[in-house]
Structure formats: structure tokens, C-alpha cells
Design a protein around this motif. Structure first.
Motif, PDB file in Angstrom:
ATOM      1  N   GLY A  44     -15.150  -8.070  15.283  1.00 53.98           N
ATOM      2  CA  GLY A  44     -14.537  -7.459  14.285  1.00 53.98           C
ATOM      3  C   GLY A  44     -14.892  -8.041  13.032  1.00 53.98           C
ATOM      4  O   GLY A  44     -15.182  -9.187  13.078  1.00 53.98           O
ATOM      5  N   LEU A  45     -15.006  -7.312  11.684  1.00 47.58           N
ATOM      6  CA  LEU A  45     -15.326  -7.698  10.623  1.00 47.58           C
ATOM      7  C   LEU A  45     -14.501  -7.311   9.584  1.00 47.58           C
ATOM      8  O   LEU A  45     -14.169  -6.070   9.308  1.00 47.58           O
ATOM      9  CB  LEU A  45     -16.747  -7.321  10.400  1.00 47.58           C
ATOM     10  N   PHE A  46     -13.919  -8.516   8.799  1.00 45.53           N
ATOM     11  CA  PHE A  46     -12.920  -8.103   7.877  1.00 45.53           C
ATOM     12  C   PHE A  46     -13.295  -8.713   6.583  1.00 45.53           C
ATOM     13  O   PHE A  46     -13.542  -9.715   6.306  1.00 45.53           O
ATOM     14  CB  PHE A  46     -11.580  -8.994   8.310  1.00 45.53           C
ATOM     15  N   ILE A  47     -13.348  -7.742   5.505  1.00 47.06           N
ATOM     16  CA  ILE A  47     -13.877  -8.015   4.245  1.00 47.06           C
ATOM     17  C   ILE A  47     -12.851  -7.879   2.920  1.00 47.06           C
ATOM     18  O   ILE A  47     -12.165  -6.959   3.157  1.00 47.06           O
ATOM     19  CB  ILE A  47     -15.269  -7.233   3.950  1.00 47.06           C
ATOM     20  N   ASN A  48     -13.311  -8.394   1.819  1.00 48.60           N
ATOM     21  CA  ASN A  48     -12.540  -7.993   0.501  1.00 48.60           C
ATOM     22  C   ASN A  48     -13.421  -7.229   0.037  1.00 48.60           C
ATOM     23  O   ASN A  48     -14.471  -7.542  -0.561  1.00 48.60           O
ATOM     24  CB  ASN A  48     -12.165  -9.282  -0.151  1.00 48.60           C
ATOM     25  N   LEU A  49     -13.308  -6.027  -0.138  1.00 50.33           N
ATOM     26  CA  LEU A  49     -14.084  -5.033  -0.947  1.00 50.33           C
ATOM     27  C   LEU A  49     -13.819  -5.295  -2.552  1.00 50.33           C
ATOM     28  O   LEU A  49     -12.871  -4.545  -2.890  1.00 50.33           O
ATOM     29  CB  LEU A  49     -13.938  -3.449  -0.387  1.00 50.33           C
ATOM     30  N   GLU A  50     -14.598  -5.670  -3.144  1.00 50.02           N
ATOM     31  CA  GLU A  50     -14.494  -6.099  -4.487  1.00 50.02           C
ATOM     32  C   GLU A  50     -15.153  -4.936  -5.903  1.00 50.02           C
ATOM     33  O   GLU A  50     -15.685  -5.518  -6.573  1.00 50.02           O
ATOM     34  CB  GLU A  50     -15.096  -7.601  -4.915  1.00 50.02           C
ATOM     35  N   CYS A  51     -14.860  -3.892  -5.153  1.00 45.73           N
ATOM     36  CA  CYS A  51     -15.488  -2.748  -6.164  1.00 45.73           C
ATOM     37  C   CYS A  51     -14.766  -1.414  -5.680  1.00 45.73           C
ATOM     38  O   CYS A  51     -14.124  -1.519  -4.427  1.00 45.73           O
ATOM     39  CB  CYS A  51     -16.874  -2.843  -6.065  1.00 45.73           C
ATOM     40  N   CYS A  52     -15.053  -0.493  -6.503  1.00 43.33           N
ATOM     41  CA  CYS A  52     -14.594   1.065  -5.892  1.00 43.33           C
ATOM     42  C   CYS A  52     -15.952   1.513  -5.349  1.00 43.33           C
ATOM     43  O   CYS A  52     -16.892   1.046  -5.867  1.00 43.33           O
ATOM     44  CB  CYS A  52     -14.042   1.697  -6.982  1.00 43.33           C
ATOM     45  N   LEU A  53     -15.789   2.563  -4.373  1.00 39.43           N
ATOM     46  CA  LEU A  53     -16.867   3.369  -4.061  1.00 39.43           C
ATOM     47  C   LEU A  53     -16.785   4.654  -4.621  1.00 39.43           C
ATOM     48  O   LEU A  53     -15.903   5.898  -4.001  1.00 39.43           O
ATOM     49  CB  LEU A  53     -16.721   3.089  -2.429  1.00 39.43           C
ATOM     50  N   SER A  54     -17.531   5.058  -5.672  1.00 44.01           N
ATOM     51  CA  SER A  54     -17.275   6.152  -6.417  1.00 44.01           C
ATOM     52  C   SER A  54     -18.452   6.340  -7.385  1.00 44.01           C
ATOM     53  O   SER A  54     -19.084   5.317  -8.000  1.00 44.01           O
ATOM     54  CB  SER A  54     -16.062   6.070  -7.179  1.00 44.01           C
ATOM     55  N   ALA A  88     -11.006  -3.249   5.506  1.00 44.98           N
ATOM     56  CA  ALA A  88     -11.171  -3.764   4.103  1.00 44.98           C
ATOM     57  C   ALA A  88     -10.023  -4.152   3.447  1.00 44.98           C
ATOM     58  O   ALA A  88      -9.010  -3.021   3.466  1.00 44.98           O
ATOM     59  CB  ALA A  88     -12.184  -2.868   3.396  1.00 44.98           C
ATOM     60  N   THR A  89      -9.868  -4.941   2.717  1.00 47.58           N
ATOM     61  CA  THR A  89      -8.723  -5.295   1.614  1.00 47.58           C
ATOM     62  C   THR A  89      -9.092  -4.482   0.080  1.00 47.58           C
ATOM     63  O   THR A  89     -10.343  -4.984  -0.023  1.00 47.58           O
ATOM     64  CB  THR A  89      -8.286  -6.535   1.582  1.00 47.58           C
ATOM     65  N   LEU A  90      -8.340  -3.739  -0.321  1.00 43.88           N
ATOM     66  CA  LEU A  90      -8.515  -3.399  -1.549  1.00 43.88           C
ATOM     67  C   LEU A  90      -7.647  -3.907  -2.756  1.00 43.88           C
ATOM     68  O   LEU A  90      -7.689  -3.666  -3.778  1.00 43.88           O
ATOM     69  CB  LEU A  90      -8.372  -1.947  -1.487  1.00 43.88           C
ATOM     70  N   PRO A 189       2.290  -7.346  17.282  1.00 47.25           N
ATOM     71  CA  PRO A 189       0.898  -7.488  17.411  1.00 47.25           C
ATOM     72  C   PRO A 189       0.412  -8.867  17.992  1.00 47.25           C
ATOM     73  O   PRO A 189       1.183  -9.665  18.048  1.00 47.25           O
ATOM     74  CB  PRO A 189       0.365  -7.536  15.839  1.00 47.25           C
ATOM     75  N   ASP A 190      -0.739  -8.822  18.693  1.00 44.14           N
ATOM     76  CA  ASP A 190      -1.357  -9.911  19.063  1.00 44.14           C
ATOM     77  C   ASP A 190      -1.841 -10.941  17.987  1.00 44.14           C
ATOM     78  O   ASP A 190      -1.744 -12.240  18.094  1.00 44.14           O
ATOM     79  CB  ASP A 190      -2.560  -9.612  19.750  1.00 44.14           C
ATOM     80  N   LEU A 191      -2.122 -10.219  16.753  1.00 43.15           N
ATOM     81  CA  LEU A 191      -2.434 -11.099  15.664  1.00 43.15           C
ATOM     82  C   LEU A 191      -1.948 -10.676  14.261  1.00 43.15           C
ATOM     83  O   LEU A 191      -2.248  -9.261  14.444  1.00 43.15           O
ATOM     84  CB  LEU A 191      -4.110 -11.365  15.699  1.00 43.15           C
ATOM     85  N   LEU A 192      -1.448 -11.474  13.452  1.00 47.14           N
ATOM     86  CA  LEU A 192      -1.138 -10.950  12.010  1.00 47.14           C
ATOM     87  C   LEU A 192      -1.933 -11.553  10.919  1.00 47.14           C
ATOM     88  O   LEU A 192      -2.265 -12.830  10.973  1.00 47.14           O
ATOM     89  CB  LEU A 192       0.137 -11.215  11.734  1.00 47.14           C
ATOM     90  N   VAL A 193      -2.731 -10.925  10.334  1.00 46.36           N
ATOM     91  CA  VAL A 193      -3.445 -11.308   9.244  1.00 46.36           C
ATOM     92  C   VAL A 193      -2.970 -11.159   7.881  1.00 46.36           C
ATOM     93  O   VAL A 193      -2.525 -10.079   7.476  1.00 46.36           O
ATOM     94  CB  VAL A 193      -4.998 -10.837   9.075  1.00 46.36           C
ATOM     95  N   ALA A 194      -2.884 -11.977   6.830  1.00 47.09           N
ATOM     96  CA  ALA A 194      -2.249 -11.868   5.590  1.00 47.09           C
ATOM     97  C   ALA A 194      -3.719 -11.996   4.690  1.00 47.09           C
ATOM     98  O   ALA A 194      -4.146 -13.091   4.559  1.00 47.09           O
ATOM     99  CB  ALA A 194      -1.289 -12.673   5.075  1.00 47.09           C
ATOM    100  N   SER A 195      -4.109 -10.980   3.999  1.00 49.00           N
ATOM    101  CA  SER A 195      -5.305 -11.088   3.277  1.00 49.00           C
ATOM    102  C   SER A 195      -5.008 -11.084   1.563  1.00 49.00           C
ATOM    103  O   SER A 195      -4.127 -10.258   1.182  1.00 49.00           O
ATOM    104  CB  SER A 195      -6.392  -9.814   3.256  1.00 49.00           C
TER     105      SER A 195
END
Length: 333
Positions: A44-54, A88-90, A189-195
Motif C-alpha cells: 500500500g502507498l499513501f501520499i500527500n498530493l500537494e497540487c490539483c490535477l487539472s 491520497a490526502t488532499l 478497522p484493522d488500522l486507523l491513519v490520521a494524515s
């Protein structure tokens, strides 16, 4: 299901501006540089997407918001898919850089690619809604919010981010965050992530209130705190069996590099978990940004990253080993 599941967490993935320009002449996967295979091998890969896709919209107020980041979804979405980005976190201060039209295109692009996200939405309720992903047999709940750029906050009828003024002594803040954490925990859930996209830029250490707030979140049931915003990595802490990554720094961008703080250097934060979701260890693989792509850091750069992480984690009494060039923290079982 494998006996060990490995999740990767990154700091800022900013695919706009010069990165976007260079990608017009490169295949989508080029942005991952020498890290491509490592990223692809994660469960699994979890990222902060620091831009808009547009390619739509107009820049937000230049006077109060001088930097504007957007990437063409025609290449950016395939790039995210190439390494199987799980989520992704926005919730950050750039997702609305080109206004609500561009944010809507970002939502649509991620939804069409079946990449879950949180931390921004078409209404305030959407922005604060937890995400759920199922990865390698694990049920993972994720929440995301930010204390950056209050003017980007979503409300009842306008899109925007999940904004809160983070203050561990403020009941309104604690109530707002605890509400979304409780919702995330409803289905066990098995896991809780706070981003969390929190705090000012270019700070090597989190302020004491952030440490207090992170501890409070762990007490509410958070297993991994995934911090970002400072553009430089901060220390990591093991607290009551949970992991606190105070700031994961920058992973991909075109930012001006501070010659002392070296915001072009960070880590891929890899977390090994058991098949039931218990955290076994944290592995920090040094990375470096070059030519608008991320690469595994070697030799002197990797040594610098390891030394700085040891220094910045000393306040938390974090004990590291070194394995194959990576820093490793083993959690008590």
C-alpha cells in the motif's frame, strides 16, 4: 495473505510547475526515478498530493497565495497508477490553487482512476468524511485534515478542505477531530491513519502543542499519524504502540532547495504490519529529489539523512538500527 504487510508513506508529492513541464517529454513513471520499483513492491502507498490535477481554473489570489501548483491529469493520473497509489490526502494548502473548477477536476480524475482520497470534498461533510481502503487483507480507515489556509475550508455548500485550527487545549478543535475519528472507528478497522498537513514551513522539529495533539490522537485510537507540511522531515516517535511521523518532508517537487535544511532530502517511510494490522517496525529509506524526480539516496546524502533523523528523533527517545542503508525502528510486540 502474506505474513507481513508493508505500507509506504510519503510527504509532499507536488507534480505541478516544473515537474509538470518536464513530464510533457517523459513517460509518466519517470517522476518516480530510481524509487519506482520500491514503490511498486509496496502492499500500500499513501501520499500527500500537494497540487490539483487539472488544466482548468484560474490562479487563486496571487497577493495572498503566491505559489500555484497543478499537474495535467493526462500524465499525472497514470503516474499515480503506475506505482499503485492506494490513497491520497488532499487536505493541504495547494489543492485549491486554481479554484473550485480545478478541484472538481481533481476529484473526478481520482475517482475515475479509483484512487480513494480524503481531506477535501464537495461540501464540508464530504471533506471530513473518513476513507476506507482494503489492502492485502487489511481494513484501513483514514482521516485527513489541515490547519493551513483557512480560506480553502469547505462549507455546507462549497468545496474545499477539512480545515481545523489545531490546538490541543481547544475543545472545538478536539470535538471536530474526535467526531471524524469516531466515525472512522465505527466499523472496527484493522488500522486507523490520521494524515495531517500542519504547521509552518521549514521547521526541523514539531512545536510542543503538536506533540500533545498527536498523543491525544493516539489515545483516541489512531495507529499512525502521518504528518506533512514543513517541507523538511521531522522526528518520529513510538507512543503507546502507535507511530507518529511528525513530518514526512518532501518526496517529489521542484522547490528551491535550502542549502542547510535540504528540503530535497527525506525518506520513504515504510511500515511493516502483521496480518492482523499490528505494527511491527518502521523502516526509513533515504531519498533525494533530482531533475524533478525522486531517487534513492546513497553514500553521503543517505548518511546525512540518517544523522539528521537521529538528531530530530532524540527528543522522543527513538532508538534506530541501520539495515541495508535504512533506519529501522522495531516496535515492542
Amino acid at each position: 495473505m502474506p505474513e507481513t504487510v508493508t505500507f509506504g508513506f510519503t510527504g509532499d508529492v507536488m507534480l505541478g510547475r516544473l515537474v509538470n513541464q518536464r513530464q510533457e517529454h517523459r513517460p509518466p513513471h519517470a517522476v518516480w526515478g530510481s524509487m519506482r520499483e520500491t514503490l511498486s513492491d509496496l502492499d500500500g502507498l499513501f501520499i500527500n498530493l500537494e497540487c490539483c490535477l487539472s488544466t482548468r481554473g484560474r490562479p487563486w489570489s496571487v497577493t495572498h497565495h503566491p505559489f500555484h501548483f497543478r499537474a495535467d491529469p493526462a500524465w499525472a493520473v497514470p503516474a499515480l497508477q503506475d506505482v499503485d497509489v492506494t490513497w491520497a490526502t488532499l487536505a493541504n494548502n495547494h489543492v485549491l490553487d486554481f479554484g473550485e473548477d480545478a478541484l472538481e477536476e481533481t476529484f473526478s480524475a481520482l475517482e475515475s482512476a479509483e484512487i480513494p482520497y480524503a481531506g477535501a470534498g464537495r461540501t464540508e461533510a464530504d471533506a471530513w468524511r473518513p476513507s476506507r481502503v482494503h489492502v492485502a487483507g487489511l481494513d484501513v480507515a483514514l482521516v485527513a485534515f489541515t490547519d493551513n489556509t483557512p480560506e480553502f475550508a469547505a462549507d455546507s455548500d462549497e468545496s474545499g478542505t477539512a480545515y481545523v485550527d489545531i490546538d490541543p487545549t481547544d475543545e472545538a478543535c478536539l470535538d471536530r477531530v474526535s467526531e471524524t475519528l469516531e466515525r472512522a472507528l465505527e466499523e472496527n478497522p484493522d488500522l486507523l491513519v490520521a494524515s495531517i498537513h500542519w504547521g509552518p514551513n521549514m521547521r526541523e522539529n514539531p512545536p510542543p502543542p503538536f506533540q500533545q495533539f498527536a498523543h491525544w490522537m493516539v489515545q483516541q485510537g489512531v495507529d499512525i499519524v502521518h504528518g506533512h507540511s514543513a517541507h523538511v522531515f521531522q522526528g518520529v516517535e513510538v507512543y503507546d504502540g502507535s507511530l507518529i511521523l511528525y513530518d514526512t518532508g518532501d518526496f517529489v517537487d521542484d522547490y528551491v532547495v535550502d542549502s542547510v535544511l535540504r528540503n530535497d532530502r527525506s525518506f520513504l517511510f515504510e511500515v511493516d504490519l502483521t496480518e492482523s494490522g499490528d505494527i511491527q517496525r518502521l523502516r526509513l529509506l533515504p531519498t533525494e529529489i533530482a531533475e524533478s524526480a525522486v531517487h534513492e539516496a546513497f553514500s553521503g546524502v543517505a548518511a546525512w539523512c540518517r544523522e539528521k533523523m537521529r538528531e530530530r528523533s532524540s527528543t522522543f527517545d527513538t532508538v534506530f538500527d541501520v539495515e541495508a542503508g535504512a533506519l529501522v525502528v522495531n516496535l515492542p510486540q
